[in-house]
Design a protein around this motif. Structure first.
Motif, PDB file in Angstrom:
ATOM      1  N   VAL A  72       0.766  -1.164  -0.115  1.00  0.00           N
ATOM      2  CA  VAL A  72       0.024   0.123  -0.014  1.00  0.00           C
ATOM      3  C   VAL A  72       0.871   1.209   0.047  1.00  0.00           C
ATOM      4  O   VAL A  72       0.625   2.058  -0.859  1.00  0.00           O
ATOM      5  N   GLU A  73       1.621   1.466   0.833  1.00  0.00           N
ATOM      6  CA  GLU A  73       2.446   2.593   0.883  1.00  0.00           C
ATOM      7  C   GLU A  73       3.498   2.526  -0.195  1.00  0.00           C
ATOM      8  O   GLU A  73       4.055   3.674  -0.394  1.00  0.00           O
ATOM      9  N   ARG A  74       3.643   1.738  -0.743  1.00  0.00           N
ATOM     10  CA  ARG A  74       4.792   1.813  -1.911  1.00  0.00           C
ATOM     11  C   ARG A  74       3.935   1.616  -3.324  1.00  0.00           C
ATOM     12  O   ARG A  74       4.596   1.674  -4.317  1.00  0.00           O
ATOM     13  N   MET A  75       2.820   1.826  -3.225  1.00  0.00           N
ATOM     14  CA  MET A  75       1.895   1.694  -4.412  1.00  0.00           C
ATOM     15  C   MET A  75       1.956   3.245  -4.888  1.00  0.00           C
ATOM     16  O   MET A  75       1.595   4.050  -4.193  1.00  0.00           O
ATOM     17  N   ASP A  76       2.436   3.290  -6.204  1.00  0.00           N
ATOM     18  CA  ASP A  76       2.329   4.738  -7.017  1.00  0.00           C
ATOM     19  C   ASP A  76       0.842   5.063  -7.347  1.00  0.00           C
ATOM     20  O   ASP A  76       0.608   4.969  -8.472  1.00  0.00           O
ATOM     21  N   ALA A  77      -0.208   5.269  -6.467  1.00  0.00           N
ATOM     22  CA  ALA A  77      -1.321   5.492  -6.610  1.00  0.00           C
ATOM     23  C   ALA A  77      -1.560   6.856  -7.204  1.00  0.00           C
ATOM     24  O   ALA A  77      -2.845   7.349  -7.286  1.00  0.00           O
ATOM     25  N   SER A  78      -0.399   7.757  -7.177  1.00  0.00           N
ATOM     26  CA  SER A  78      -0.558   8.774  -7.854  1.00  0.00           C
ATOM     27  C   SER A  78      -0.504   8.998  -9.101  1.00  0.00           C
ATOM     28  O   SER A  78      -0.638  10.208  -9.854  1.00  0.00           O
ATOM     29  N   LEU A 625       7.121  -1.238  10.191  1.00  0.00           N
ATOM     30  CA  LEU A 625       6.745  -0.454   9.543  1.00  0.00           C
ATOM     31  C   LEU A 625       8.015   0.815   9.333  1.00  0.00           C
ATOM     32  O   LEU A 625       7.760   2.095   8.663  1.00  0.00           O
ATOM     33  N   ASN A 626       9.116   0.533   9.973  1.00  0.00           N
ATOM     34  CA  ASN A 626      10.284   1.446   9.595  1.00  0.00           C
ATOM     35  C   ASN A 626      11.223   0.693   9.048  1.00  0.00           C
ATOM     36  O   ASN A 626      12.353   1.344   8.901  1.00  0.00           O
ATOM     37  N   LYS A 627      11.204  -0.467   8.492  1.00  0.00           N
ATOM     38  CA  LYS A 627      12.002  -0.857   7.573  1.00  0.00           C
ATOM     39  C   LYS A 627      12.041  -0.441   6.110  1.00  0.00           C
ATOM     40  O   LYS A 627      11.329  -0.084   5.772  1.00  0.00           O
ATOM     41  N   ALA A 654      10.130   5.272   1.326  1.00  0.00           N
ATOM     42  CA  ALA A 654      10.702   5.242   2.758  1.00  0.00           C
ATOM     43  C   ALA A 654       9.451   5.437   3.675  1.00  0.00           C
ATOM     44  O   ALA A 654       8.949   6.428   3.560  1.00  0.00           O
ATOM     45  N   GLN A 655       9.154   4.632   4.700  1.00  0.00           N
ATOM     46  CA  GLN A 655       8.199   5.047   5.493  1.00  0.00           C
ATOM     47  C   GLN A 655       8.662   5.182   6.790  1.00  0.00           C
ATOM     48  O   GLN A 655       9.803   5.007   7.315  1.00  0.00           O
TER      49      GLN A 655
END
Length: 687
Positions: A72-78, A625-627, A654-655
């Motif tokens: 999810v956080e790496r998905m380029d949904a933009s 979620l910090n990896k 990076a998260q």
């Protein structure tokens, strides 16, 4: 606002939009309530509006689906602008704030659904129905059933708020805008009181004082009311609530919240751990299991191949599952198709034995899966956006077909990458599911759920609904190397990790072409596999022996860490998945089994908006979620494909996750309105 049902709906909520804040009831200038409930049809529309606030987890740009560490956080949904992120991506980068909180479900700011508005709506409808005022055409039995449904929805919305914010304001009834400030302004209640309120609402509609079933909710859905709250759904919600309450984030969490108190010094979180909460959670899961209403979805083996539907691959010979027929084994099922068809629209809500609470296709969630998830994950060559990049961490989580780890699992530097499998297929069909030459052998001999979930470089996308001038677009092999249509190519849409997702995709799905269609989907809000896995998890955490009354009080569950009972929650899920059971050593160890259960949930519930909540309730989010985020080396061309498969960090994704992010901030606007509110730890309080 999208609605849950496809009926014509009176937007009652819109009439209330001019209210002051989330605790207000209907303003004076709004149509009289009795006019809104004059007939059964109008009352039904108001009831449906109460459902319309259920979370849109599968909306790519604003929903909870964008949170977590699967993709999810790496998905380029933009889409084409990598500097423009959806709210979920911003949160995972540590960009949330108190001025304009992202996904603010407390008050609906910044792409959030206002759960207090939902509760206000529920209270308005509930209070009118409970008043006994006549409604033309509405029978007493229907009125009682509708009241019960709304009470369950109230419990559900409060539960969502607790998961997001911890201690909340319990909105048990509406207040008027003209009421005194000491009535309107309320403090947040301790989190245990919040849980007790939710559980009390559920028990109120399920059980009489003697513990027997009230029989006011249906036990199953009818074709006329798909998505309606039933008694089984209510019991499943209760099980999930109890598991959440028992989990480390909420159960005696003095590590994080020893000094989180209200103005009177009352602790918001229990300071002492209570192992019995796990026993109560296990009993609630067992209550659902004992009903016998739902079971895991399986399909028979396929002996003749067709486009998009391969011949069943014989599951691994483990000497256990392989020797028995379902439900004791997988000798007579197709694990791959059983798992794949559960999500991809092959079955409707009423035709699926596993989905306890599911909405679609007319539901907002079904449409979001169809138009947001599937269209965004499909490659451009079949009309998709090609922007859903799975992390290498998620890909590595899947087992090999024999239940072992993939070589090189979770090794990400160039030297460690040497542990990963080298080489490529030399022809189509050399390995099951690998449909062309030149596919990395890292994707060979993986468990069935891998092929139903992961869109690796070399995946075939059948797109069978194409016809006419577009029939040649069927059965395309999609690669993600630089220079290919779906790889990095100057401003085009491409996966930043070089790995995609194919879960929810049906072989017919295609877009922008002759007769192209994306099949209707069903949102798996709660499914039976979840109840099974939660049962195993809860039992594994029980430290002593407890007697917990069953749902109807007719007997008591003997709850203790019984390995045979734990297996009832794990073995069916592993069996349906086509992978061997865990070994005896794993079952004997609380710690080892806990780790296995966490990984099993990561695989089984991938892309179902579960992972984020799991990591938080386990208090694992600060570690996981910090990896660094890893994928493949997407700047490599097909001629450089050996280098393509070297794990590569994706720094633009990076998260950041700090302890304060376990709970959402309350906006400064709300803090100004109500000085009795206490901000969540770590977030700046308005001054």
């Amino acid at each position: 606002m999208k609605k849950i049902f496809s009926t014509i709906i009176l937007s009652v909520a819109a009439l209330f939009a001019t209210g002051c804040h989330y605790l207000d009831i209907v303003p004076d200038n709004v149509t009289k309530l009795e006019d809104l409930f004059e007939t059964k049809e109008k009352a039904y529309s108001a009831l449906v509006d109460c459902y319309s606030y259920l979370p849109n987890n599968f909306h790519v740009h604003s929903g909870m689906q964008m949170l977590g560490d699967e993709f999810v956080e790496r998905m380029d949904a933009s889409v084409q602008n990598t500097k423009t992120y959806c709210s979920g991506n911003k949160i995972m980068r540590g960009w949330n704030n108190t001025q304009q909180p992202l996904l603010a479900y407390w008050n609906g700011e910044m792409n959030g659904m206002d759960y207090y508005e939902a509760l206000r709506m529920c209270n308005i409808v509930l209070e009118y129905l409970a008043s006994g005022e006549p409604i033309i055409g509405l029978e007493d039995e229907e009125r009682t059933n509708w009241i019960a449904q709304i009470k369950v929805l109230k419990a559900y919305y409060h539960y969502f708020l607790i998961r997001l914010y911890g201690p909340i304001i319990i909105n048990d009834k509406n207040v008027n805008a003209s009421d005194a400030l000491d009535v309107v302004r309320r403090k947040r209640q301790p989190v245990e009181e919040c849980f007790q309120y939710v559980l009390g609402l559920l028990d109120e509609v399920l059980y009489k004082e003697d513990g027997t079933d009230r029989n006011i909710l249906q036990s199953s859905t009818s074709s006329l009311w798909l998505g309606q709250i039933t008694s089984v759904i209510a019991k499943a919600i209760k099980a999930k609530v109890l598991v959440t309450r028992a989990s480390p984030l909420f159960n005696g969490n003095s590590e994080f919240y020893h000094d989180f108190v209200d103005q009177d010094g009352v602790h918001f979180f229990p300071q002492e751990y209570d192992a019995e909460k796990w026993a109560k959670a296990a009993a609630a899961c067992k209550d659902v299991m004992d009903l016998g209403v739902y079971q895991l979805h399986v399909v028979a083996p396929r002996s003749v191949a067709a486009d998009g539907f391969p011949v069943t691959v014989e599951p691994y010979d483990d000497g256990d599952f392989s020797e028995n027929k379902w439900p004791e084994g997988y000798a007579d099922i197709d694990p791959y198709e059983s798992y794949r068809s559960l999500f991809n629209g092959s079955y409707t809500v009423d035709g699926n034995t596993e989905i306890i609470f599911g909405r679609g296709p007319a539901a907002n969630q079904g449409e979001n899966i169809k138009n947001q998830m599937v269209q965004h994950q499909m490659p451009q060559s079949i009309g998709g956006w090609n922007v859903h990049g799975m992390t290498l961490k998620q890909l590595d989580a899947y087992y090999m077909v024999d239940g072992t780890d993939a070589p090189g699992k979770d090794t990400f530097d160039e030297e460690a990458a040497e542990k990963r499998v080298k080489g490529y297929t030399t022809a189509a069909g050399e390995y099951p599911h690998l449909d062309a030459a030149g596919i990395s052998l890292q994707f060979a001999n993986r468990e069935p759920r891998f092929y139903a979930s992961v869109a690796y470089s070399g995946t075939k996308w059948p797109a069978l609904s194409y016809s006419g001038n577009h029939v040649q677009l069927r059965n395309q092999i999609c690669h993600y190397y630089r220079g290919t249509r779906d790889g990095y190519l100057n401003g085009k849409l491409w996966l930043r990790t070089g790995i995609g997702s194919i879960k929810f995709y049906h072989p017919e799905d295609a877009n922008n072409g002759d007769n192209a269609v994306i099949r209707d989907k069903v949102e798996p809000a709660i499914r039976y596999a979840d109840i099974l896995m939660l049962y195993a998890e809860a039992l594994n955490e029980v430290q002593e022996s407890y007697s917990i009354p069953s749902w109807d009080g007719s007997f008591e569950h003997d709850i203790y860490r019984d390995v045979n009972e734990i297996k009832k929650g794990i073995r069916p899920v592993r069996c349906r998945a086509g992978v061997p059971d865990f070994d005896d050593e794993t079952y004997a160890s609380v710690e080892a089994l806990r780790a296995k259960i966490k990984r099993e949930r990561q695989i089984e519930f991938f892309a179902e908006a579960q992972r984020w909540w799991d990591l938080r309730r386990w208090k694992d989010a600060t570690e996981e979620l910090n990896k660094p985020v890893y994928g493949y080396s997407v700047m490599m061309t097909e001629a450089q494909k050996d280098k393509f498969y070297v794990p590569t960090e994706v720094p633009q994704y990076a998260q950041v996750f700090t302890n304060k992010m376990y709970f959402w901030p309350i906006s400064k606007t709300e803090l100004k309105r109500n000085p009795l509110l206490t901000q969540n730890p770590g977030w700046q309080t308005f001054d």
